[in-house]
Enzyme design. Structure first.
Site, PDB file in Angstrom:
ATOM      1  N   SER A  55       0.819  -1.209   0.000  1.00 48.46           N
ATOM      2  CA  SER A  55       0.000   0.000   0.000  1.00 48.46           C
ATOM      3  C   SER A  55       0.857   1.265   0.000  1.00 48.46           C
ATOM      4  O   SER A  55       1.795   1.382   0.792  1.00 48.46           O
ATOM      5  CB  SER A  55      -0.904   0.005   1.233  1.00 48.46           C
ATOM      6  OG  SER A  55      -1.548   1.245   1.395  1.00 48.46           O
ATOM      7  N   ARG A 113       0.486  10.551  -2.151  1.00 50.54           N
ATOM      8  CA  ARG A 113       0.753   9.497  -3.149  1.00 50.54           C
ATOM      9  C   ARG A 113       0.120   9.810  -4.508  1.00 50.54           C
ATOM     10  O   ARG A 113       0.467   9.178  -5.511  1.00 50.54           O
ATOM     11  CB  ARG A 113       0.242   8.146  -2.651  1.00 50.54           C
ATOM     12  CG  ARG A 113      -1.270   8.102  -2.468  1.00 50.54           C
ATOM     13  CD  ARG A 113      -1.749   6.740  -2.012  1.00 50.54           C
ATOM     14  NE  ARG A 113      -3.131   6.814  -1.544  1.00 50.54           N
ATOM     15  CZ  ARG A 113      -3.900   5.746  -1.325  1.00 50.54           C
ATOM     16  NH1 ARG A 113      -3.426   4.540  -1.545  1.00 50.54           N
ATOM     17  NH2 ARG A 113      -5.134   5.898  -0.877  1.00 50.54           N
ATOM     18  N   ASN A 122      -5.280 -20.131  -9.580  1.00 45.10           N
ATOM     19  CA  ASN A 122      -5.359 -21.549  -9.906  1.00 45.10           C
ATOM     20  C   ASN A 122      -4.785 -21.794 -11.301  1.00 45.10           C
ATOM     21  O   ASN A 122      -4.551 -20.859 -12.071  1.00 45.10           O
ATOM     22  CB  ASN A 122      -6.795 -22.067  -9.758  1.00 45.10           C
ATOM     23  CG  ASN A 122      -7.756 -21.500 -10.784  1.00 45.10           C
ATOM     24  OD1 ASN A 122      -7.569 -21.639 -11.993  1.00 45.10           O
ATOM     25  ND2 ASN A 122      -8.819 -20.849 -10.300  1.00 45.10           N
ATOM     26  N   ARG A 161      -1.129 -12.813 -22.331  1.00 45.89           N
ATOM     27  CA  ARG A 161      -0.004 -11.929 -21.995  1.00 45.89           C
ATOM     28  C   ARG A 161       1.361 -12.477 -22.400  1.00 45.89           C
ATOM     29  O   ARG A 161       2.380 -11.828 -22.140  1.00 45.89           O
ATOM     30  CB  ARG A 161      -0.003 -11.673 -20.475  1.00 45.89           C
ATOM     31  CG  ARG A 161      -1.283 -11.048 -19.955  1.00 45.89           C
ATOM     32  CD  ARG A 161      -1.506  -9.643 -20.463  1.00 45.89           C
ATOM     33  NE  ARG A 161      -2.652  -9.010 -19.825  1.00 45.89           N
ATOM     34  CZ  ARG A 161      -2.999  -7.736 -19.975  1.00 45.89           C
ATOM     35  NH1 ARG A 161      -2.271  -6.950 -20.753  1.00 45.89           N
ATOM     36  NH2 ARG A 161      -4.059  -7.244 -19.366  1.00 45.89           N
TER      37      ARG A 161
END
Length: 245
Positions: A126, A183, A199, A210
């Site tokens: 974060s 940020r 999975n 990709r």
């Protein structure tokens, strides 16, 4: 970028011990990958009168102990896996999951990666709680340059933009602006770290979209290849599926 497999689905001790004379010995000597035993259990449960806990014990010798009846490579279990993959009954491969540590990737990649939702879970560093100031523990934000910024002039412009973003972030923080608001000036190139679980079916779908040659940005194609390597190292029998998607 650093990608490392943290964990993957394994057989429980109780399941392994129920058939000491066959399954445990084969898995222990790496003649059968644990993912293969899980895949056979899931696939044959759909078609067999035997219970899931009985599949490998009663049918394992038949599938893992004989040559592929389709004339292909490997055992008849490999033949079954190829058939399931070709017939798109790949929900049976969703029972095999992998958890990765993915480090030093850009927020650009993160935005692309999290578009793949079905079968994926993400826990991401974060920028709200991890302060990115030059004087903070992290020592300022790291960044990832796009692969096509490769000539000296363009690289100089890019680095100057990163340095300016760091200065503006530091100035905002010095003016009392909170990390969660400061940020906002950090770029898409800012690096982040995450833990990702997916999975096998979801990973194959991701890879098909990709992998190199599909027009994806270089950074995410490198991630796709790294994930593939980690999965295949853990479960070598899956390599054929990555080759075919």
């Amino acid at each position: 970028m650093n990608v490392q497999l943290i964990a993957h689905t394994q057989l429980s001790a109780d399941f392994l011990s129920q058939d000491d004379e066959y399954l445990y010995d084969k898995v222990f000597h790496e003649e059968i990958a644990e993912g293969q035993a899980i895949a056979l259990t899931a696939i044959r449960t759909c078609y067999s009168a035997n219970k899931p806990t009985e599949i490998v014990a009663k049918e394992g010798a038949k599938y893992f102990g004989s040559k592929a009846s389709d004339g292909g490579t490997g055992t008849d279990a490999d033949r079954l896996f190829r058939h399931i993959f070709a017939s798109k009954h790949t929900s049976t491969l969703e029972h095999i999951s992998f958890t990765f540590a993915i480090e030093g990737v850009s927020r650009t990649l993160l935005a692309q990666l999290t578009r793949h939702r079905a079968g994926f879970s993400f826990s991401v560093q974060s920028q709200r709680y991890v302060r990115m100031g030059s004087d903070d523990k992290i020592g300022g934000f790291d960044y990832v340059a796009p692969g096509k910024i490769d000539d000296p002039e363009a690289e100089a412009v890019f680095i100057a933009a990163m340095q300016d973003a760091q200065r503006k972030y530091d100035e905002l923080r010095s003016l009392g602006v909170s990390a969660e608001d400061a940020r906002a000036v950090l770029p898409n190139a800012a690096a982040t770290n995450l833990v990702m679980t997916a999975n096998l079916t979801a990973l194959l779908s991701f890879y098909s979209k990709r992998k190199p040659g599909k027009g994806a940005q270089k950074e995410i194609t490198e991630l796709a290849e790294a994930l593939r390597r980690e999965v295949v190292d853990a479960e070598p029998w899956t390599d054929q599926f990555f080759e075919e998607v």
